[in-house]
Design a protein around this motif. Sequence first.
Motif, PDB file in Angstrom:
ATOM      1  N   ALA B 100       0.839  -1.211   0.000  1.00 34.67           N
ATOM      2  CA  ALA B 100       0.000   0.000   0.000  1.00 34.67           C
ATOM      3  C   ALA B 100       0.868   1.253   0.000  1.00 34.67           C
ATOM      4  O   ALA B 100       0.611   2.202  -0.742  1.00 34.67           O
ATOM      5  CB  ALA B 100      -0.932  -0.007   1.216  1.00 34.67           C
ATOM      6  N   ALA B 101       1.946   1.248   0.824  1.00 32.22           N
ATOM      7  CA  ALA B 101       2.834   2.416   0.886  1.00 32.22           C
ATOM      8  C   ALA B 101       3.488   2.654  -0.474  1.00 32.22           C
ATOM      9  O   ALA B 101       3.585   3.801  -0.942  1.00 32.22           O
ATOM     10  CB  ALA B 101       3.898   2.217   1.971  1.00 32.22           C
ATOM     11  N   LEU B 103       2.302   1.799  -3.440  1.00 35.40           N
ATOM     12  CA  LEU B 103       1.297   2.283  -4.397  1.00 35.40           C
ATOM     13  C   LEU B 103       0.956   3.753  -4.148  1.00 35.40           C
ATOM     14  O   LEU B 103       0.789   4.531  -5.092  1.00 35.40           O
ATOM     15  CB  LEU B 103       0.028   1.422  -4.324  1.00 35.40           C
ATOM     16  N   VAL B 104       0.838   4.134  -2.861  1.00 32.21           N
ATOM     17  CA  VAL B 104       0.552   5.541  -2.548  1.00 32.21           C
ATOM     18  C   VAL B 104       1.669   6.425  -3.107  1.00 32.21           C
ATOM     19  O   VAL B 104       1.417   7.481  -3.702  1.00 32.21           O
ATOM     20  CB  VAL B 104       0.412   5.741  -1.017  1.00 32.21           C
ATOM     21  N   VAL B 107       1.356   6.760  -6.895  1.00 31.51           N
ATOM     22  CA  VAL B 107       0.297   7.702  -7.267  1.00 31.51           C
ATOM     23  C   VAL B 107       0.764   9.141  -7.047  1.00 31.51           C
ATOM     24  O   VAL B 107       0.542  10.026  -7.872  1.00 31.51           O
ATOM     25  CB  VAL B 107      -0.995   7.425  -6.462  1.00 31.51           C
ATOM     26  N   VAL B 221       6.173   3.804   5.186  1.00 30.85           N
ATOM     27  CA  VAL B 221       5.020   4.627   5.578  1.00 30.85           C
ATOM     28  C   VAL B 221       5.494   6.037   5.956  1.00 30.85           C
ATOM     29  O   VAL B 221       4.867   7.040   5.600  1.00 30.85           O
ATOM     30  CB  VAL B 221       4.245   3.964   6.738  1.00 30.85           C
ATOM     31  N   SER B 224       6.037   7.880   2.812  1.00 25.97           N
ATOM     32  CA  SER B 224       4.758   8.366   2.271  1.00 25.97           C
ATOM     33  C   SER B 224       4.296   9.608   3.014  1.00 25.97           C
ATOM     34  O   SER B 224       3.755  10.537   2.413  1.00 25.97           O
ATOM     35  CB  SER B 224       3.674   7.292   2.383  1.00 25.97           C
ATOM     36  N   LEU B 228       3.457  13.164   1.295  1.00 27.01           N
ATOM     37  CA  LEU B 228       2.110  13.732   1.403  1.00 27.01           C
ATOM     38  C   LEU B 228       2.061  14.902   2.388  1.00 27.01           C
ATOM     39  O   LEU B 228       0.994  15.468   2.606  1.00 27.01           O
ATOM     40  CB  LEU B 228       1.118  12.653   1.865  1.00 27.01           C
TER      41      LEU B 228
END
Lengths: 101, 274
Positions: B100-101, B103-104, B107, B221, B224, B228
């Motif tokens: 998930a990390a 993929l974030v 993106v 994480v 990320s 972000l």
Amino acid sequence: MDLFGLVTITVLAVFLGFEVVSKVSSTLHTPLMSEANAIHGIILLGAIMVAGQADDPLILAVSLLAVVLATINIVGGFVVTDRMLVMFAAKPRRARKDDAS
Amino acid sequence: MKLLDESAVLAGYLIAAVLFILALKGLSSPRRARRANRLGAAGAIVAIAVYVLGHDIANAAWIAGAVLVGILVAVPAARRVQMTQMPQLVAAFNGVGGGAAALVAVVEFTHGPDGWARSVIAFTVFIGGLSLTGSFVTFGKLQGIITSRAVMFPGLGVLLAVLVAGAVASAVAMVLTGSMLYAIVLLALGLVVGVLFVLPIGGADVPIVISLLNAFTGLAVAGSGLVLSNVLLLIAGTLVGASGTILTVSMATAMGRSVPGIVFGAFRSTSSGG
């Protein structure tokens, strides 16, 4: 937030991370690992952030895959840690009482 | 609809961060551990709730559906697993978190980040990808899908070194050009390195590697969070990265092993597999 603020937070969090687990007994190693695993599942927040801004179908699909994976991480992480701790709860307390007597 | 303003959201993140710290701290005591785990879960709920209430979110129905799918997969798996199979389930949960990390970060790369953010994204994509496949290999080893013994073949060390060098080159190309092609190559290399990194590790060392990969996902994480500009992801990820590192060393010490010995042991000699 500016870069310096983010770096400050990172450095402090490193020291805090070292500190909070420094006195854990070896019987609790696996539940602690599982708890830490559940906590990094907060990447779900990041996945929701990118999915909530996606305006292209492909990017939305990738973001939603991230949401699914992150949800599995965080929900599964907290539930499985709870199950581990149920069996831990009673036994070590009795052991400690024996030590004291 | 925004029900909370920006400072209320940030206050919610602060509460969540404190709850995460109390959760990790509480896990050192058997008596308080179960309550501590609930504090951690409460922290996660607070964080998601304040974000959702404080922002306009597009695709809300899709996101809710994706969360529901995740819950429907995770809860039965976590509830039905046998006690002896819990370490590999934690490994699997850790792997999907790393994925998930990654993929974030991929993106975020499409949003045209500056050079500094690109380098953090490169780190996150590689470490997240490595954690995903590495964790799945440890799952396979403990579950008996693949042999739990150390798998070693001639030239593996050289192959890994070449792949890591290729990953560094892709990361540099990705930062300099901003091209998505290099990001995909880097993710693919991370996935392959994750498999090859864990294969030579066997037997009783496998749970220690799960802990190491858990720390890696924490770092992904945190990466990320930097990209972000989200302080909660940064704090939670860094906490897990740091505490996971200490925990990995403690687990290795408790078994009379060293972390470099576990990770690189198989490459040094054939007789070090303890």
